[in-house]
Design a protein around this motif. Sequence first.
Motif, short mmCIF file in Angstrom:
data_model
loop_
_atom_site.label_atom_id
_atom_site.label_comp_id
_atom_site.label_asym_id
_atom_site.label_seq_id
_atom_site.Cartn_x
_atom_site.Cartn_y
_atom_site.Cartn_z
N PRO A 7 0.80 -1.23 0.00
CA PRO A 7 0.00 0.00 0.00
C PRO A 7 0.83 1.27 0.00
N ASP A 8 2.04 1.25 0.59
CA ASP A 8 2.85 2.47 0.64
C ASP A 8 3.71 2.66 -0.60
N GLY A 9 3.53 1.79 -1.61
CA GLY A 9 4.26 1.94 -2.87
C GLY A 9 5.50 1.09 -2.98
N ALA A 10 5.99 0.54 -1.88
CA ALA A 10 7.16 -0.33 -1.94
C ALA A 10 6.77 -1.67 -2.57
N THR A 11 7.77 -2.39 -3.06
CA THR A 11 7.54 -3.70 -3.65
C THR A 11 8.13 -4.77 -2.74
N LEU A 12 7.28 -5.68 -2.28
CA LEU A 12 7.72 -6.76 -1.42
C LEU A 12 8.19 -7.92 -2.28
N LEU A 13 9.37 -8.43 -1.95
CA LEU A 13 9.95 -9.57 -2.65
C LEU A 13 10.17 -10.69 -1.65
N VAL A 14 9.76 -11.92 -2.00
CA VAL A 14 9.91 -13.05 -1.08
C VAL A 14 10.38 -14.26 -1.87
N ILE A 15 11.27 -15.01 -1.28
CA ILE A 15 11.63 -16.30 -1.83
C ILE A 15 11.88 -17.25 -0.67
N LEU A 56 8.81 -25.82 8.93
CA LEU A 56 10.15 -25.26 8.93
C LEU A 56 10.48 -24.83 7.51
N ALA A 57 11.10 -23.66 7.38
CA ALA A 57 11.41 -23.16 6.04
C ALA A 57 12.51 -22.13 6.11
N THR A 58 13.27 -22.05 5.03
CA THR A 58 14.13 -20.89 4.84
C THR A 58 13.32 -19.86 4.06
N ALA A 59 13.61 -18.60 4.28
CA ALA A 59 12.90 -17.54 3.56
C ALA A 59 13.72 -16.28 3.58
N LEU A 60 13.57 -15.49 2.55
CA LEU A 60 14.16 -14.15 2.50
C LEU A 60 13.06 -13.19 2.10
N VAL A 61 12.87 -12.16 2.94
CA VAL A 61 11.87 -11.13 2.67
C VAL A 61 12.62 -9.83 2.42
N ALA A 62 12.25 -9.12 1.34
CA ALA A 62 12.92 -7.87 0.99
C ALA A 62 11.88 -6.83 0.60
N ARG A 63 12.25 -5.57 0.82
CA ARG A 63 11.42 -4.44 0.36
C ARG A 63 12.28 -3.56 -0.53
N LEU A 64 11.78 -3.33 -1.74
CA LEU A 64 12.43 -2.40 -2.66
C LEU A 64 11.63 -1.10 -2.62
#
Length: 454
Positions: free
Chosen positions: A259-267, A318-326
């Motif tokens: 909503p704030d315009g950033a792009t969420l990236l997840v893998i 259980l999981a590995t994950a990476l969350v990023a905000r551009l």
Amino acid sequence: MTGPSVGEPALPRPGGPEVAVPQPPALAPVAGSEHDRVRFLAEVTESLAELLDTGEAADRLAGLVVPRLADWATVTVLAGDGAPGRTARAHRDPALLADVDTYLAGRVSAPRDQSALTAAMRSGQPVRLTELDPDLGPESLPEGPVRAAWRQLDPTSSLLVPLQARGSAFGVLSLVRSGDRPPHGETDVALALEVARRGALALDNTRLYGRQLRVAETLQHSLLTPPPQPDGLEIAVRYRPAGSQALVGGDWYDAVLQPDGATLLVIGDVTGHGVEAAAAMAQLRSAVRTLAYDSPDSPARTLDRVDRVLTGLHLGTLATALVARLELPDGDGTRSLRWSSAGHLPPLLVSPDREVRLLTSRAERLLGIPESAPRTDHQVAVRPGETVLLVTDGLVEAGRLDIDSGLARLTGALRGLGGLSADALCDRLLTRVVPDRTDDDLAVLAVRVLPTCG
């Protein structure tokens, strides 16, 4: 000229009487000794026990029965549940395999061709064809290469044994004898029945395994939706399932415009394989994107909230994950990338000038491990023309490399790709690193910051 219909078994054309053979009460001794018979059946069981691919199992079964029970043989598994029909073949003389293939591909289908098959499949009993017409008419066998192949193979008799398991017949084992070799006797029939029983169990297991694989793969693909394309960004994703020797796992990617315009990236990558891993991935992916969209926050705090959900609801995932905000760009188009990793591989930053940066950080715990230690955010500037790349370990460990060696290979493969579009970069990268299917599934997410105009 027409070939066999889909799922039609590869059977010789009957030209003589069909003889239904009653099920014998027990195996009769075979030529050689009882010990020889037992050893042969043990070889059949052991050779098929560890196979997980139906085509490979059918090939193996056809090869096992030649030349002991036939001069050439076919194993046909009928189509069902969305799976393709499969036909395997073997000949005691490898030089004649080409003739077998020519005959199977070119023979003409006709209703009377099904009589022997129907008798075997419906009764569950083997059917002997004690004579085969050596000169079938053109309505059943075309002139030219197909007829020449038939004559070269010189079939004189055959035995059709149904393949059945768990109460249903799903295929047939066709044992063909040539030249002066006599038709199958009672001892041969008894042995063929036991071979078919063991082979059918193995083949049915591979069919069930393949069905689970298709369900998991279908579920996985249905959840991995196309990414958004925010202004100023170019996002490309790739998912490649595991090969037939391993179940699809729980790799996933996601990209969400917040909503704030950033792009969420997840893998990420859920531990385990198969339908269970795909279902767990669906829950986890939904939790991450819902929590991140509802309350845009730093990646580390988003992962903390996901941890609380996994623990509080006792999901056992259980999981590995990476969350990023551009983030949104500043005046010169540069964007800030903030990320936090739950035991996942580091992101890579690919520049048009061939520089590739591996954005390493201190390893932190996987998602689903109940610990109270806070997670950490990291930050880097991403300039116009640069590409952020997120991957799962199926890409890095392809070829059974360790993580460090795989990351070094990945970094080298990315050099020179920074000027490409996100789609082209993904395609070129996969061609360089994994041209074929691998033992593990993999996911790739690439985000290119488009160059500014003027």
